[in-house]
Design a protein around this motif. Sequence first.
Motif, PDB file in Angstrom:
ATOM      1  N   ASP A 205     -42.373  -6.620 -17.873  1.00 39.09           N
ATOM      2  CA  ASP A 205     -42.321  -5.407 -18.712  1.00 39.09           C
ATOM      3  C   ASP A 205     -43.393  -4.396 -18.320  1.00 39.09           C
ATOM      4  O   ASP A 205     -44.172  -3.931 -19.163  1.00 39.09           O
TER       5      ASP A 205
ATOM      6  N   ASP B 248     -47.899  -0.502 -19.029  1.00 34.87           N
ATOM      7  CA  ASP B 248     -47.420  -1.584 -19.891  1.00 34.87           C
ATOM      8  C   ASP B 248     -46.366  -1.054 -20.860  1.00 34.87           C
ATOM      9  O   ASP B 248     -46.661  -0.227 -21.719  1.00 34.87           O
ATOM     10  N   TYR B 249     -45.135  -1.568 -20.723  1.00 31.70           N
ATOM     11  CA  TYR B 249     -44.046  -1.144 -21.607  1.00 31.70           C
ATOM     12  C   TYR B 249     -44.269  -1.564 -23.056  1.00 31.70           C
ATOM     13  O   TYR B 249     -43.624  -1.041 -23.968  1.00 31.70           O
ATOM     14  N   ASN B 250     -45.148  -2.523 -23.292  1.00 32.59           N
ATOM     15  CA  ASN B 250     -45.394  -3.021 -24.650  1.00 32.59           C
ATOM     16  C   ASN B 250     -46.770  -2.614 -25.170  1.00 32.59           C
ATOM     17  O   ASN B 250     -47.363  -3.296 -26.007  1.00 32.59           O
TER      18      ASN B 250
ATOM     19  N   THR C  70     -47.787  -0.303 -27.201  1.00 33.51           N
ATOM     20  CA  THR C  70     -47.847  -0.103 -28.655  1.00 33.51           C
ATOM     21  C   THR C  70     -46.528  -0.612 -29.244  1.00 33.51           C
ATOM     22  O   THR C  70     -45.505  -0.654 -28.541  1.00 33.51           O
ATOM     23  N   PRO C  71     -46.521  -0.968 -30.510  1.00 31.22           N
ATOM     24  CA  PRO C  71     -45.268  -1.436 -31.121  1.00 31.22           C
ATOM     25  C   PRO C  71     -44.141  -0.405 -31.012  1.00 31.22           C
ATOM     26  O   PRO C  71     -42.999  -0.767 -30.713  1.00 31.22           O
TER      27      PRO C  71
ATOM     28  N   SER D   1     -42.881  -0.163 -27.359  1.00 31.66           N
ATOM     29  CA  SER D   1     -42.124  -1.367 -27.036  1.00 31.66           C
ATOM     30  C   SER D   1     -40.709  -1.282 -27.616  1.00 31.66           C
ATOM     31  O   SER D   1     -39.709  -1.534 -26.922  1.00 31.66           O
ATOM     32  N   TYR D   2     -40.614  -0.901 -28.893  1.00 38.74           N
ATOM     33  CA  TYR D   2     -39.307  -0.785 -29.551  1.00 38.74           C
ATOM     34  C   TYR D   2     -38.470   0.316 -28.898  1.00 38.74           C
ATOM     35  O   TYR D   2     -37.280   0.125 -28.609  1.00 38.74           O
TER      36      TYR D   2
ATOM     37  N   LYS E 239     -36.983  -0.490 -25.453  1.00 36.45           N
ATOM     38  CA  LYS E 239     -35.846  -1.436 -25.490  1.00 36.45           C
ATOM     39  C   LYS E 239     -34.517  -0.703 -25.652  1.00 36.45           C
ATOM     40  O   LYS E 239     -33.459  -1.237 -25.342  1.00 36.45           O
TER      41      LYS E 239
ATOM     42  N   THR F  10     -36.901   5.947 -19.470  1.00 41.12           N
ATOM     43  CA  THR F  10     -38.147   5.177 -19.586  1.00 41.12           C
ATOM     44  C   THR F  10     -39.348   6.036 -19.204  1.00 41.12           C
ATOM     45  O   THR F  10     -40.369   6.062 -19.901  1.00 41.12           O
TER      46      THR F  10
ATOM     47  N   VAL G  48     -51.351   2.790 -22.538  1.00 42.53           N
ATOM     48  CA  VAL G  48     -50.261   2.363 -21.653  1.00 42.53           C
ATOM     49  C   VAL G  48     -50.800   1.843 -20.316  1.00 42.53           C
ATOM     50  O   VAL G  48     -50.159   1.048 -19.639  1.00 42.53           O
TER      51      VAL G  48
END
Length: 434
Positions: A67, A388-390, A392-393, A396-397, A400, A408, A420
């Motif tokens: 990710d 980093d794709y995750n 922050t919450p 991340s959401y 997806k 993206t 990030v």
Amino acid sequence: MPLTRKAYRAALLHSIGDPAEVGIEASYEYFEDGLLVIENGRISAVGHAADLLPSLPADTEVVHYQDALITPGLIDTHIHLPQTGMVGAYGEQLLDWLNTYTFPCESQFADKAHAEHVADIFIKELLRNGTTTALVFGSVHPQSVDAFFEAAQKLDLRMIAGKVMMDRNAPDYLTDTAQTSYADSKALIERWHGKGRLHYAVTPRFAPTSTPEQLTLAGQLLGEYPDLYLQTHISENTQEVEWVKELFPERSGYLDVYDHYKLLGERSVFAHGVHLCDDECARLAQTGSAVAFCPTSNLFLGSGLFNLPMAEKHKLNVDLGTDVGGGTSFSLLQTLNEAYKVMQLQGVRLSPFKSLYLATLGGARALRLEDRIGTLQPGSDADFLVLDYNATPLLSYRLKQSNTIAETLFVLMTLGDDRVVLQTYAAGRLVHQR
């Protein structure tokens, strides 16, 4: 020296051309499951992991990120080291802002210890935000540039900086003279230019704060050392443009002042350019000069909206600047968020791939360093980021829901900031870990 080899596996994305010239599809390379191979601080291979993994020697360490997206390091072509301590200063437009906040803050850099302290904070902020190369204004004090280069050299960073030249229309405690600015700049050039990955930029603050004598000597320095950079400001604010006309009535306009003193050229970067006209864009392009687009600062100081389509029409090199402290963030991702809005206000869509280009390869081309930085091409310095794709919450959401790399990328530039940036590498060395 023994060969050091390491490989990094993740999604990989980099610009290979200007979308305005080659079209969006031909402007980038994307590997959904990619591999970046580094040898002795340089990129030796990039491509699909399935193609490259079998060719690696058995003892090669492979770091695998889930990710995450690897991109080239970001390039900030306009930022002020001495304004770190006054970022986010309230209530003024350009000329009053300089007098109220900037000049008093810059006066502290007469103290080398202060300069060293701020240089440490400044470089950490750059790296935390994924900026691996910056074109940096020091203060009028030579020790501000010494402090910055000393800190950058320890990390083997690709950085460009210069001492501000300013001999009028500023407080007495912050001016030099035409002759001392020439002598101090020359000494700094001899000490730092071309040392490791460091370069020097001749740095007259802007036309109103330099006498004709000082601008003449700035041009003379460029003639004496042909691979130097030149950085200054142009056409940021309408009051400033009028002031230049009053100070230089014999010249046809703001750009003509710099042109007359031989300051245009292939390594010259002019910040802002919000109020340039067609003829000035054409002349900048003709001389190989570049303009640093500083959207955050232009909005914050109420300066205006940069006309990117006009610059593109003339094939003018445009790069991206945070302009801290007029800009309010060290993050080029956040700067691109603002750039998108600046273009929206003019009825123009800024593609995420054009944004990627401005922050990487476009900056490298403007600095004539595209063979070294700005892409993941083999042979380039291994300056790169892991995003980093995750982080922050919400990010991340949101990611997806993304179905394309374009989406993206745009979400990273809209919702992303320093959080990030998971890791920043310079010349193959890890220089920031979140």
